[in-house]
Design an enzyme around this catalytic site. Structure first.
Site, PDB file in Angstrom:
ATOM      1  N   ARG A  44       1.780  16.631  12.811  1.00 41.27           N
ATOM      2  CA  ARG A  44       2.964  17.501  12.941  1.00 41.27           C
ATOM      3  C   ARG A  44       2.644  18.850  12.304  1.00 41.27           C
ATOM      4  O   ARG A  44       3.078  19.139  11.189  1.00 41.27           O
ATOM      5  CB  ARG A  44       4.169  16.893  12.201  1.00 41.27           C
ATOM      6  CG  ARG A  44       4.625  15.527  12.660  1.00 41.27           C
ATOM      7  CD  ARG A  44       5.710  14.970  11.740  1.00 41.27           C
ATOM      8  NE  ARG A  44       5.221  14.803  10.380  1.00 41.27           N
ATOM      9  CZ  ARG A  44       4.585  13.714   9.932  1.00 41.27           C
ATOM     10  NH1 ARG A  44       4.394  12.690  10.727  1.00 41.27           N
ATOM     11  NH2 ARG A  44       4.156  13.667   8.691  1.00 41.27           N
ATOM     12  N   GLU A  81     -10.407   3.782   4.016  1.00 43.36           N
ATOM     13  CA  GLU A  81      -9.590   4.596   3.120  1.00 43.36           C
ATOM     14  C   GLU A  81      -9.995   4.257   1.691  1.00 43.36           C
ATOM     15  O   GLU A  81      -9.980   3.092   1.298  1.00 43.36           O
ATOM     16  CB  GLU A  81      -8.086   4.337   3.336  1.00 43.36           C
ATOM     17  CG  GLU A  81      -7.580   4.865   4.679  1.00 43.36           C
ATOM     18  CD  GLU A  81      -6.069   4.820   4.838  1.00 43.36           C
ATOM     19  OE1 GLU A  81      -5.411   4.025   4.128  1.00 43.36           O
ATOM     20  OE2 GLU A  81      -5.555   5.580   5.673  1.00 43.36           O
ATOM     21  N   ASP A 107       0.845  -1.191   0.000  1.00 39.48           N
ATOM     22  CA  ASP A 107       0.000   0.000   0.000  1.00 39.48           C
ATOM     23  C   ASP A 107       0.883   1.245   0.000  1.00 39.48           C
ATOM     24  O   ASP A 107       1.806   1.349   0.805  1.00 39.48           O
ATOM     25  CB  ASP A 107      -0.918  -0.006   1.223  1.00 39.48           C
ATOM     26  CG  ASP A 107      -2.101   0.936   1.048  1.00 39.48           C
ATOM     27  OD1 ASP A 107      -2.507   1.182  -0.107  1.00 39.48           O
ATOM     28  OD2 ASP A 107      -2.605   1.445   2.062  1.00 39.48           O
ATOM     29  N   GLU A 113      -9.312   3.945  -1.968  1.00 43.39           N
ATOM     30  CA  GLU A 113      -8.062   3.792  -2.722  1.00 43.39           C
ATOM     31  C   GLU A 113      -8.308   3.128  -4.070  1.00 43.39           C
ATOM     32  O   GLU A 113      -9.290   2.404  -4.264  1.00 43.39           O
ATOM     33  CB  GLU A 113      -7.064   2.930  -1.933  1.00 43.39           C
ATOM     34  CG  GLU A 113      -6.737   3.498  -0.554  1.00 43.39           C
ATOM     35  CD  GLU A 113      -5.488   2.902   0.069  1.00 43.39           C
ATOM     36  OE1 GLU A 113      -4.687   2.265  -0.667  1.00 43.39           O
ATOM     37  OE2 GLU A 113      -5.309   3.079   1.292  1.00 43.39           O
ATOM     38  N   ASP A 159      -8.996   0.299   2.297  1.00 41.51           N
ATOM     39  CA  ASP A 159      -7.959  -0.054   3.261  1.00 41.51           C
ATOM     40  C   ASP A 159      -8.460   0.336   4.657  1.00 41.51           C
ATOM     41  O   ASP A 159      -8.138   1.397   5.179  1.00 41.51           O
ATOM     42  CB  ASP A 159      -6.665   0.690   2.891  1.00 41.51           C
ATOM     43  CG  ASP A 159      -5.545   0.434   3.881  1.00 41.51           C
ATOM     44  OD1 ASP A 159      -5.555  -0.633   4.521  1.00 41.51           O
ATOM     45  OD2 ASP A 159      -4.673   1.308   4.017  1.00 41.51           O
ATOM     46  N   TYR A 187       2.525   3.070  15.090  1.00 43.74           N
ATOM     47  CA  TYR A 187       3.146   3.271  13.772  1.00 43.74           C
ATOM     48  C   TYR A 187       4.605   3.700  13.797  1.00 43.74           C
ATOM     49  O   TYR A 187       5.290   3.585  12.789  1.00 43.74           O
ATOM     50  CB  TYR A 187       2.317   4.225  12.916  1.00 43.74           C
ATOM     51  CG  TYR A 187       2.606   5.694  13.066  1.00 43.74           C
ATOM     52  CD1 TYR A 187       3.339   6.378  12.074  1.00 43.74           C
ATOM     53  CD2 TYR A 187       2.144   6.412  14.158  1.00 43.74           C
ATOM     54  CE1 TYR A 187       3.587   7.734  12.199  1.00 43.74           C
ATOM     55  CE2 TYR A 187       2.384   7.762  14.287  1.00 43.74           C
ATOM     56  CZ  TYR A 187       3.114   8.421  13.314  1.00 43.74           C
ATOM     57  OH  TYR A 187       3.369   9.754  13.435  1.00 43.74           O
ATOM     58  N   THR A 199      -4.890   6.509   0.199  1.00 45.63           N
ATOM     59  CA  THR A 199      -6.148   7.242   0.203  1.00 45.63           C
ATOM     60  C   THR A 199      -6.160   8.298  -0.898  1.00 45.63           C
ATOM     61  O   THR A 199      -5.245   9.118  -0.989  1.00 45.63           O
ATOM     62  CB  THR A 199      -6.342   7.921   1.561  1.00 45.63           C
ATOM     63  OG1 THR A 199      -6.231   6.931   2.569  1.00 45.63           O
ATOM     64  CG2 THR A 199      -7.700   8.598   1.638  1.00 45.63           C
ATOM     65  N   HIS A 206      -3.793  13.964   0.822  1.00 47.90           N
ATOM     66  CA  HIS A 206      -4.004  13.108   1.993  1.00 47.90           C
ATOM     67  C   HIS A 206      -2.799  13.197   2.930  1.00 47.90           C
ATOM     68  O   HIS A 206      -2.957  13.390   4.142  1.00 47.90           O
ATOM     69  CB  HIS A 206      -4.219  11.663   1.533  1.00 47.90           C
ATOM     70  CG  HIS A 206      -4.285  10.661   2.642  1.00 47.90           C
ATOM     71  ND1 HIS A 206      -5.358  10.567   3.499  1.00 47.90           N
ATOM     72  CD2 HIS A 206      -3.396   9.715   3.043  1.00 47.90           C
ATOM     73  CE1 HIS A 206      -5.131   9.591   4.378  1.00 47.90           C
ATOM     74  NE2 HIS A 206      -3.957   9.066   4.127  1.00 47.90           N
TER      75      HIS A 206
HETATM   76 MN    MN Z   1      -4.002   2.953   2.894  1.00 46.66          MN
END
Ligand code: MN
Length: 463
Positions: free
Chosen positions: A179, A235, A163, A237, A269, A280, A396, A170
């Site tokens: 951030r 998401e 992916d 996609e 997704d 993550y 996305t 996005h």
């Molecule tokens: Mn994705």
């Protein structure tokens, strides 16, 4: 509210003018019409110009799944046509490709490459054309199955799934939330960013998706807890299937990518944002993503999409030029897919009240920053082997505008601005019983509209 099944072609957006196809395929000629009447209706996703491939059997039977092509509201059983002798006057290449359709996956057809696929499309187009001989049509009518009487399967045995994160809009939105001072990391405009997903939990449209358990940690929590995700998202996609792969240690240069891609589908997704936000760093998405990904059952080939190829939206002034391996004249001119993608929702309460789905977003795949070709060239620049049936996800698909944001995290700004649905419900993230419906289609003056069908998934409570 409009029904997702009849999303209006008139509302489609195309960011760039399509680039003329240097070698138009006769199967996409706009004058072609089929003897299958439902294929000639303007709103159909599956006119004779489309001829996507999928795997089906008649619902409620134990028949062997096999490859068919969608035509209007029907499916043509390609292996049954072959057995009935309908391809005897077709080319050897077309017959070889039709043989590969007596299979529970598209992998064998994918592995045959472009020439065989083009030949099979030519034979299918001739057979389904209103010009076809009456006796051939009579035999072919027996090889038709109504789509609403068919059970669809995953189109391919997907060995590997990758992916990407190719929408700069996005990436900028998500980055701004995480951030605010530094939304786009410095590598973004140089590298098509991606991660290896998991193929074992890719399911075909219509399969329920259970809310996943995991370690959740909202930004306001001091420590994580384990339990069902409270921030389940979708998401929107574009998926692309690899047709022919490459040997380990070799590359697929950008000049060759078109002969290695088979076609595209819609990909959802599913993403658990509370699990994702905690897990993550530093290695990227893991359990927040690999519990389920849904794809539409029909794979629309590169040949059918040829009239809708166009350049991607121009890069901002000052953006770096792509490095040489990510740059080729063909990809600059026609690397994008002029596909409009939409996400819709229908909640349990809406279903009970008999209300139709409502649209949450609409975006163009031309707004991606990286083309599918660039993603494939990048994926193999190190000699990574791709195989027939491998699936690439675009990431996305979001555009510049608020109504083009392809997931709830962006639409609700991480839950800070819940969506108000017409029946009075609100959503920050998905609730049990919500049905997410994705559609995609391509329109252009001088071409017949084609669609990718639908990718549907309903959220079931945590197992
Ligand atoms: Mn994705």
């Amino acid at each position: 509210m409009a029904d997702a099944t009849s999303s209006a072609a008139a509302s489609a957006t195309v960011a760039q003018d399509p680039t003329p196809d240097p070698t138009p395929d006769p199967t996409t000629h706009p004058a072609l019409r089929s003897w299958v009447a439902s294929a000639n209706i303007a709103e159909t996703d599956f006119p004779i110009q489309n001829l996507p491939f999928g795997v089906f059997r008649r619902a409620g039977t134990q028949e062997a799944p096999r490859v068919g092509t969608a035509i209007g509201d029907r499916i043509l059983d390609i292996a049954a046509c072959l057995a009935a002798g309908l391809f005897e006057s077709a080319s050897d290449e077309a017959q070889r490709a039709a043989h590969a359709c007596a299979s529970p996956t598209l992998n064998a057809l994918m592995a045959l490459g472009t020439t065989a696929r083009v030949a099979l499309r030519a034979a299918l187009s001739a057979l389904l054309s209103e010009q076809t001989a009456a006796h051939a049509r009579q035999i072919a009518e027996h090889a038709l199955v109504a789509q609403d009487a068919a059970e669809m399967f995953l189109p391919a045995s997907i060995g590997d799934y990758t992916d990407f994160y190719a929408s700069v809009h996005h990436a900028t939105n998500i980055g701004t939330m995480l951030r605010p001072d530094n939304p786009l990391l410095p590598n973004y405009k140089w590298i098509p960013i991606g991660y290896h997903g998991r193929s074992s939990t890719i399911v075909v449209s219509g399969t329920p998706v259970h809310r996943p358990h995991g370690q959740r940690k909202a930004p306001t929590d001091s420590v994580p807890s384990v339990g069902p995700s409270r921030a389940l998202d979708y998401e929107l996609e574009l998926g692309a299937f690899v047709g022919t792969g490459n040997a380990m240690g070799t590359t697929i240069p950008l000049t060759d990518v078109e002969t290695h891609l088979f076609g595209v589908c819609i990909l959802n997704d599913w993403s658990a944002r509370d699990i994702q936000g905690w897990e993550y760093q530093p290695l990227g998405p893991f359990l927040a993503k690999n519990f389920a990904s849904s794809i539409s059952p029909w794979v629309v080939t590169l040949e059918a999409l040829a009239p809708f190829r166009a350049p991607l939206a121009p890069r901002d002034a000052g953006d770096p030029e792509p490095l040489p391996y990510l740059d080729a004249p063909h990809d600059r001119a026609r690397g994008g897919f002029g596909i409009t993608m939409e996400a819709w929702i229908r909640t349990a309460r809406m279903r009970e009240a008999g209300h139709e789905a409502v649209r949450l977003s609409q975006a163009s795949a031309l707004d991606l920053y990286w083309s599918m070709g660039q993603m494939l060239a990048h994926h193999t620049v190190n000699g990574c082997a791709m195989r027939s049936g491998d699936l690439l996800g675009s990431g996305t698909v979001s555009g510049r505008s608020k109504d083009s944001r392809g997931c709830l995290m962006e639409l609700t700004w991480r839950g800070a601005e819940p969506l108000a649905l017409p029946d009075g419900e609100t959503r920050s993230y998905l609730e049990d019983g919500d049905e997410v419906i994705m559609t995609a289609y391509a329109v252009r003056d001088g071409a017949v509209r084609i669609g990718l069908g639908r990718c549907v998934g309903r959220v079931a409570s945590a197992a």
